[in-house]
Design a protein around this motif. Sequence first.
Motif, PDB file in Angstrom:
ATOM      1  N   GLU A 688      15.870  -8.117 -13.425  1.00  0.00           N
ATOM      2  CA  GLU A 688      16.618  -7.462 -13.331  1.00  0.00           C
ATOM      3  C   GLU A 688      17.290  -6.632 -14.115  1.00  0.00           C
ATOM      4  N   ASP A 689      18.596  -7.653 -14.042  1.00  0.00           N
ATOM      5  CA  ASP A 689      19.898  -7.308 -14.567  1.00  0.00           C
ATOM      6  C   ASP A 689      19.504  -6.937 -15.890  1.00  0.00           C
ATOM      7  N   MET A 690      18.457  -6.999 -16.797  1.00  0.00           N
ATOM      8  CA  MET A 690      17.968  -6.362 -18.495  1.00  0.00           C
ATOM      9  C   MET A 690      17.364  -5.139 -18.071  1.00  0.00           C
ATOM     10  N   ILE A 691      15.709  -5.503 -17.284  1.00  0.00           N
ATOM     11  CA  ILE A 691      15.514  -4.103 -17.144  1.00  0.00           C
ATOM     12  C   ILE A 691      15.744  -3.711 -15.838  1.00  0.00           C
ATOM     13  N   PRO A 692      16.195  -2.527 -15.043  1.00  0.00           N
ATOM     14  CA  PRO A 692      16.486  -1.898 -13.420  1.00  0.00           C
ATOM     15  C   PRO A 692      14.537  -1.705 -13.310  1.00  0.00           C
ATOM     16  N   ILE A 693      14.312  -2.687 -11.774  1.00  0.00           N
ATOM     17  CA  ILE A 693      13.259  -2.272 -11.582  1.00  0.00           C
ATOM     18  C   ILE A 693      13.428  -0.608 -10.900  1.00  0.00           C
ATOM     19  N   VAL A 694      12.221   0.032 -11.434  1.00  0.00           N
ATOM     20  CA  VAL A 694      11.933   1.585 -11.559  1.00  0.00           C
ATOM     21  C   VAL A 694      11.073   1.794  -9.690  1.00  0.00           C
ATOM     22  N   ARG A 695      11.487   2.575  -9.449  1.00  0.00           N
ATOM     23  CA  ARG A 695      11.319   2.603  -7.751  1.00  0.00           C
ATOM     24  C   ARG A 695      10.729   4.285  -7.483  1.00  0.00           C
ATOM     25  N   ASN A 696      11.569   5.182  -8.143  1.00  0.00           N
ATOM     26  CA  ASN A 696      10.329   6.609  -7.997  1.00  0.00           C
ATOM     27  C   ASN A 696      10.896   7.109 -10.073  1.00  0.00           C
ATOM     28  N   ASP A 697      10.345   8.133 -10.364  1.00  0.00           N
ATOM     29  CA  ASP A 697      10.182   8.566 -11.375  1.00  0.00           C
ATOM     30  C   ASP A 697      11.769   8.486 -11.952  1.00  0.00           C
ATOM     31  N   ARG A 698      13.070   8.941 -11.201  1.00  0.00           N
ATOM     32  CA  ARG A 698      13.785  10.175 -11.590  1.00  0.00           C
ATOM     33  C   ARG A 698      14.665   7.699 -11.787  1.00  0.00           C
ATOM     34  N   ASP A 699      14.219   7.144 -11.994  1.00  0.00           N
ATOM     35  CA  ASP A 699      14.593   6.221 -12.159  1.00  0.00           C
ATOM     36  C   ASP A 699      14.160   5.563 -13.673  1.00  0.00           C
ATOM     37  N   ILE A 700      13.178   6.820 -14.179  1.00  0.00           N
ATOM     38  CA  ILE A 700      12.927   5.480 -15.526  1.00  0.00           C
ATOM     39  C   ILE A 700      13.752   6.706 -16.453  1.00  0.00           C
ATOM     40  N   HIS A 701      14.908   7.031 -16.295  1.00  0.00           N
ATOM     41  CA  HIS A 701      15.952   7.349 -17.035  1.00  0.00           C
ATOM     42  C   HIS A 701      16.561   6.263 -17.391  1.00  0.00           C
ATOM     43  N   SER A 702      16.734   5.310 -16.452  1.00  0.00           N
ATOM     44  CA  SER A 702      18.195   4.019 -16.380  1.00  0.00           C
ATOM     45  C   SER A 702      17.092   3.199 -17.800  1.00  0.00           C
ATOM     46  N   LEU A 703      15.905   3.137 -18.093  1.00  0.00           N
ATOM     47  CA  LEU A 703      15.311   2.217 -19.522  1.00  0.00           C
ATOM     48  C   LEU A 703      15.555   2.900 -20.323  1.00  0.00           C
ATOM     49  N   ILE A 704      15.755   4.049 -20.220  1.00  0.00           N
ATOM     50  CA  ILE A 704      16.538   5.022 -21.794  1.00  0.00           C
ATOM     51  C   ILE A 704      17.591   4.356 -22.075  1.00  0.00           C
ATOM     52  N   THR A 705      18.334   4.514 -21.513  1.00  0.00           N
ATOM     53  CA  THR A 705      19.991   4.163 -21.859  1.00  0.00           C
ATOM     54  C   THR A 705      20.069   2.570 -22.006  1.00  0.00           C
TER      55      THR A 705
END
Length: 785
Positions: A688-705
Amino acid sequence: MKVFPFISTLCRQNKYFIIGLCLGMFTGLILAPILENDCLFNESRESYTSDHLSRSRSLSSDSETKGDEYEPRVNLAAKPKAAQKKPQLLNRPRYYSTELGIREKLFVGVLSSQYDVSAHGVALNKTIAHLVDKVMFFIDAPGPRKLNISMPGGIVGFTDTKKILKPFHMLKYITDNYLDEFDFYFLIKDTTYVKARQLYEMVQGISVSEDVHAGSGKRNEYTSFCSLDAGLLLSNSVIHKVMSSLDWCVKNAFSYSDDDNLGRCILHATAISCQESIQGYALTSYTLDRTFNMEDDIQRLARDSRFDSALTLYPVQEPNILFQLHAYFCKVGLVHKEQAITTLHNSLVNMSELTPGGRNSVTWPVGSPSGNVPTNRFDVLRWDYFTDTEIYLHSDFSNVKKLDGADKTDIQYVMNASIKQMEAEWGEHLQYRHLINGYRRFDPSRGMDYRLDLAFRDTTTGQEVHKRVEVCKPLGRVEVVPMPYVTENVRVNLVLPVEAEYKHEALKFMENYARICMEKQDKTFLMLVLLYDPSLPGKGTKDDIFLSVKEMALTLSDRYKKDGSKIAWVSIKIPSSYEFPSDPLLEFVVADLVVRKFSPESLILTCQSNMDLRQDYLNRVRMNTILGWQVFSPIPFSEYHPDIVYRSTSTRSKELDIDKTYGHYDTGEFSHIAFHAHDYTTARKQIEDMIPIVRNDRDIHSLITMKYDNQSTSPSSLYGMFISSGSLHILRAVEPGLRLHYRERNCQHLNIQCAEARAFNLGSKSQLAQLILDYVASHSPASSA
């Protein structure tokens, strides 16, 4: 006056001496020329020899005395001259078998037609192809008719439609292409059932040093020709002799019977009539009635010993009868094998009971499997040669290696055990001297095999005695490993990501899913993951890009509502800044949002819309995916580019066959993976520290960064995540039930992994090379002119 009386007195007293002197002088004058010629001849010969020897011996001294008259001179002009005939270089063949003349054992040639090969030919190929070395079908092909079938052995078509010449065309093709590759050739027709396993065992026992022309099915006891329907067995030497007589055979093929024409040809070439038995082996056949029916006649024929022992049965009118006969004889063979195993087991038990030491005195382990029997030259296991101090050709990169470490300890242990066994068996009068030869081989099926040539000294006679010992070290004691209980009654939840570009594939996938799973009330559930591209009409609009997919899902769910089958979907909106759909982290987006909708015990299988859905594949997913223990990652069979694979044919099979011509097992494909929801949640929290868990569509932005920050350490797929977790076993193996049709890959932003996958799925090396050659030939100046 006193002188004359004295002379007369002297002459009178020496008259005999004077007469002899005169005669001698007279004889000498006559014979002198003759003797002089003979003496001159001998004298000249002796003088020539002596003069020649004296000249050769005194060359150096004469040269010194006579100046440079005999001094040797070296002429270096235009020297050295090239050899008029250059020595030929020895080009060694690629394989030892080619240089040593080692051939495969059995070639089966089948006479068929372009109309029967797709029925009788396919059935015969499936019953014998896996039991012999090579099977080829020979048909008449006068026109450009395409055969929509694929056989590993191959199909050869002849444009000459004369039926009586087809056997000779077959022989001509065999002599041109397979003359030195097989020991025996078995020729039959496609209406004949062959016990291929029994035939192969038979030819293994027949010596190749003898000409073999054998068969059965003679019309009467006076004929010398066997029936081609019953099968003809020819040795390699006979085929060599027939090759030189094919022209005569064609000119004298005046009969309407293939048996007579072919038999007359072989008899003319070899002067050997057809034999029904060869070297103690009988080639028997059984003639079936035209009205033969498996269900009605099998009980009656089972009591006939000729039917059970026959090598071939003919004529078989329907292709399905070939399968029925094959199933029957396989069952009979299985019963015989079980009886042989029981007999062997009883003999081992009796032997251990009769031995004074009991079961522990049996030297050869009862449960040890037999040695490896190679099926071809590629499966031969290598023996390593060793001495007391060195081991030779231990690897492909060394000729000799000093014997040390574990290898030395292991060999010394085997030698000590062998010496102890020999001294216990032959008494103390044998004293070990030295090791003559040592060989070892690792057999993965049972363990390490040793062959030792040991030298002993016989203390009673003082002579040296040699003994050969064979030793086997099994892999280890058989243990029962505890495994969780798994059944095929587990519900499989299929997760299918659907992109707008491949929605037509999704519609076809749902049709197959309804036919294979929903109609048969299989315990499955299909979850569609609709991936919305922000540039296309989204959900809730009248122009929804996935509207047809949703309507079909609702229609199928209502149709099979009583059976408990259902198709659901979940929508995911991908941000505009995301590399859609080539980013490998999209798997985590889909899994994070979907897994939370299932219970922890649910079995989840990720799949793609271009796959062929098969029931056997789903059953293997159930058996190979174990909660808290194992994850299943199958390797699919991926199809090559259709324009490259099928460019020589106009038809493309709806069902993808596993053949190297059509595709390959794609070891770089990890999109298909089966796991339990609880196992995924546990492994996902570790990264989870390397790849954040996606709980909704808005969390997908965190993977980009974050995907670029941890690109070198973070896993790029679900398979990599389970590997890094280390808490589960990963079963990674080829899966023939998982077949993927070709799909174009849209690789964006220089995605190297995607580009490599696209390149390797275009076609095989030979197909791509042929494509390049055709392109160069079509664009060459000669073709343009």
